[in-house]
Scaffold this motif. Structure first.
Motif, short mmCIF file in Angstrom:
data_model
loop_
_atom_site.label_atom_id
_atom_site.label_comp_id
_atom_site.label_asym_id
_atom_site.label_seq_id
_atom_site.Cartn_x
_atom_site.Cartn_y
_atom_site.Cartn_z
N LEU A 1 2.15 -1.96 -11.46
CA LEU A 1 1.76 -1.93 -10.06
C LEU A 1 2.81 -1.20 -9.25
N SER A 2 2.41 -0.11 -8.61
CA SER A 2 3.33 0.68 -7.80
C SER A 2 3.66 -0.05 -6.50
N ARG A 3 4.78 0.31 -5.91
CA ARG A 3 5.11 -0.21 -4.59
C ARG A 3 4.55 0.66 -3.48
N LEU A 4 4.02 1.82 -3.84
CA LEU A 4 3.38 2.66 -2.84
C LEU A 4 2.04 2.06 -2.45
N PRO A 5 1.55 2.34 -1.23
CA PRO A 5 0.27 1.79 -0.79
C PRO A 5 -0.88 2.24 -1.69
N GLY A 6 -1.87 1.36 -1.82
CA GLY A 6 -3.06 1.70 -2.57
C GLY A 6 -3.10 1.09 -3.95
N LEU A 7 -2.77 -0.20 -4.06
CA LEU A 7 -2.91 -0.87 -5.35
C LEU A 7 -4.38 -0.87 -5.77
N GLN A 8 -4.60 -0.91 -7.07
CA GLN A 8 -5.97 -1.00 -7.56
C GLN A 8 -6.65 -2.24 -6.96
N ASP A 9 -7.93 -2.12 -6.66
CA ASP A 9 -8.66 -3.23 -6.06
C ASP A 9 -8.62 -4.49 -6.93
N PHE A 10 -8.57 -4.29 -8.26
CA PHE A 10 -8.58 -5.46 -9.15
C PHE A 10 -7.29 -6.27 -9.08
N ALA A 11 -6.27 -5.77 -8.39
CA ALA A 11 -5.03 -6.53 -8.23
C ALA A 11 -5.21 -7.72 -7.31
N TYR A 12 -6.33 -7.76 -6.58
CA TYR A 12 -6.55 -8.80 -5.58
C TYR A 12 -7.70 -9.73 -5.95
N HIS A 13 -7.53 -11.02 -5.62
CA HIS A 13 -8.64 -11.96 -5.62
C HIS A 13 -9.28 -11.89 -4.23
N ALA B 1 -4.64 2.86 1.43
CA ALA B 1 -3.52 3.80 1.34
C ALA B 1 -3.39 4.61 2.63
N ILE B 2 -4.54 5.06 3.17
CA ILE B 2 -4.51 5.81 4.43
C ILE B 2 -4.02 4.92 5.57
N THR B 3 -4.50 3.68 5.60
CA THR B 3 -4.12 2.75 6.67
C THR B 3 -2.63 2.45 6.65
N LEU B 4 -2.08 2.18 5.46
CA LEU B 4 -0.64 1.89 5.37
C LEU B 4 0.20 3.09 5.75
N SER C 1 -4.55 -7.86 1.84
CA SER C 1 -4.07 -6.67 1.13
C SER C 1 -3.16 -5.79 1.99
N ILE C 2 -3.48 -5.63 3.29
CA ILE C 2 -2.67 -4.77 4.14
C ILE C 2 -1.27 -5.36 4.34
N SER C 3 -1.20 -6.64 4.68
CA SER C 3 0.11 -7.25 4.92
C SER C 3 0.93 -7.35 3.63
N ILE C 4 0.28 -7.59 2.51
CA ILE C 4 1.00 -7.67 1.24
C ILE C 4 1.60 -6.32 0.88
N GLU C 5 0.83 -5.24 1.02
CA GLU C 5 1.37 -3.93 0.67
C GLU C 5 2.39 -3.44 1.69
N TRP C 6 2.25 -3.87 2.93
CA TRP C 6 3.30 -3.61 3.94
C TRP C 6 4.61 -4.22 3.45
N MET C 7 4.59 -5.47 3.00
CA MET C 7 5.81 -6.15 2.55
C MET C 7 6.33 -5.58 1.23
N ARG C 8 5.44 -5.13 0.36
CA ARG C 8 5.88 -4.55 -0.91
C ARG C 8 6.59 -3.23 -0.72
N SER C 9 6.39 -2.58 0.43
CA SER C 9 7.01 -1.28 0.65
C SER C 9 8.52 -1.37 0.75
N HIS C 10 9.03 -2.52 1.19
CA HIS C 10 10.48 -2.73 1.28
C HIS C 10 10.75 -4.23 1.37
N SER C 11 11.82 -4.66 0.73
CA SER C 11 12.11 -6.10 0.66
C SER C 11 12.39 -6.72 2.02
N ARG C 12 12.74 -5.91 3.02
CA ARG C 12 13.05 -6.45 4.35
C ARG C 12 11.85 -6.41 5.30
N CYS C 13 10.74 -5.82 4.88
CA CYS C 13 9.55 -5.79 5.73
C CYS C 13 8.95 -7.18 5.81
#
Length: 403
Positions: free
Chosen positions: A217-229, A241-244, A264-276
């Motif tokens: 799983l990349s830290r860049l925006p746009g994780l595969q949809d199957f990564a989420y419940h 990915a566009i939104t982030l 998904s949006i808030s999770i990938e926002w936080m994955r972008s950097h440990s301090r987000c």
């Protein structure tokens, strides 16, 4: 007050004898000594000075130190006090002009010296007082990671997380009591970890190896949809990915994710950097459970989740640097509260798929300007024996920056 009355001295497993002349003089000049039981036990038995052990919560002792401002106080800390240590806490409360900090070698530096790793090429993490699920956002094939343990149970917890994430072949090295006469190194693979006799003072080194077939799983925006419940209320990968990229997270910034869906949006926002940081706001009870599950499984357990309907629950939240509105844009008063709360320079991004939502966004545009983007995504899907293009719902996105 500019006099340096507080000193923070890093100390290793070799105790007082390992201190430099300057560090030792600060310890000797102090009228009050602060530290953990292990550190205070390093002092001579006949030392009659006032000794203050850390209390739980640690903030109580911090307040006592501040109340004694101006008295000569020396804090004994492990290794480098500014590396996940007490120094970072105290410099937020006391000006550095009043503090002298003398670091010793950090656990990370000592571990790199034992392993031959370059500290600039590894990632570091502390699990002291932090959820172990944080580890999940740091794991990737070939990654090297150094972890400060909370205690003797931490290596086993780390091994279990790695194995469940598909990294059972990862080499784990536990380094105990580094720099002392009882130093010991224990090595094993995550999947076969069985060691139980581990010293409470330890650090963990991880050399990540993914099992065959594991999708990283990349830290860049746009994780595969199957990564989420989710229950279908999910911002799809391409739109996400566009939104982030439009939200443009920076380290330390706070996001409001309004109508968070599965988070998904808030999770990938936080994955972008440990301090987000992010706050996910959602009124649907089942989706709140999805958000919590997804945050834990994707390495952002510190995501703050607010149950309730916007804009009612927004009024007392800390001011955000960015706001994403993924649902409920037609709610009366939502825009005014969001725009008022947004910090100067902050971004607001709203996605809609309905005509009513577009009409609302256009009303916001007439007040503030900004810009619109229409996002149309098609994916190739089977049509009988062949492939054909199937379009997803077109998304209209409005973006504005608060000047």
């Amino acid at each position: 007050m500019t006099q340096k009355w507080l000193s923070i001295v890093g100390i290793g497993e070799d105790g007082l004898k390992g201190l430099s002349a300057i560090a030792l003089s600060l310890v000797n000049q102090a009228k009050i000594l602060v530290g953990g039981d292990r550190h205070l036990a390093m002092l001579p038995p006949n030392d009659q000075r006032l000794k203050i052990p850390w209390k739980s919560p640690i903030s109580a002792t911090v307040e006592e130190i501040i109340q004694r401002r101006g008295e000569l106080i020396c804090i004994l800390a492990s290794g480098d006090p500014l590396c996940y240590g007490i120094g970072a806490t105290l410099t937020r409360r006391i000006p550095i002009s009043e503090i002298t900090i003398i670091p010793a070698a950090s656990a990370f530096s000592l571990a790199c010296a034992r392993l031959g790793w370059s500290l600039t090429e590894v990632e570091t993490l502390s699990l002291c007082g932090r959820p172990p699920a944080l580890l999940k956002s740091y794991i990737y094939p070939g990654g090297k990671l150094l972890i400060l343990s909370e205690g003797k149970e931490t290596p086993g917890i780390v091994a279990e997380i790695l194995t469940k994430c598909g990294y059972g072949d990862t080499k784990i090295t536990v380094l105990e009591r580094m720099g002392g006469i009882e130093e010991r190194i224990v090595e094993s693979l995550a999947a076969s970890w069985k060691e139980t006799e581990i010293a409470a003072l330890n650090a963990i080194a991880i050399d990540c190896i993914a099992d065959t077939g594991v999708i990283a799983l990349s830290r860049l925006p746009g994780l595969q949809d199957f990564a989420y419940h989710h229950d279908g209320q999910l911002t799809k990968r391409e739109v996400r990915a566009i939104t982030l990229s439009t939200l443009a997270p920076l380290p330390g910034e706070l996001l409001w994710d309004v109508g968070a869906g599965c988070g998904s949006i808030s999770i990938e926002w936080m994955r972008s950097h440990s301090r987000c940081r992010a706050i996910a706001i959602e009124q649907n009870s089942s989706r709140l459970n999805y958000i919590a599950d997804n945050a834990a499984s994707l390495g952002t357990p510190n995501l703050q989740i607010i149950a309730g309907k916007a804009p009612d629950v927004l009024k007392d939240l800390p001011k955000p640097d960015a706001i994403f509105i993924g649902g409920g844009v037609t709610a009366p008063g939502l825009f005014d509260i969001c725009w008022e709360a947004l910090r100067p320079g902050g971004r607001i991004v709203a996605n809609v798929v309905t005509l009513e939502g577009e009409q609302t966004l256009f009303q916001w545009y007439e007040k503030l300007g900004g810009n619109f983007t229409r996002i149309t995504i098609q994916r190739a899907e089977p049509i009988g024996k062949f492939l054909g293009w199937r379009g997803m719902a077109t998304v209209t996105q409005w973006v504005a920056v608060k000047l």
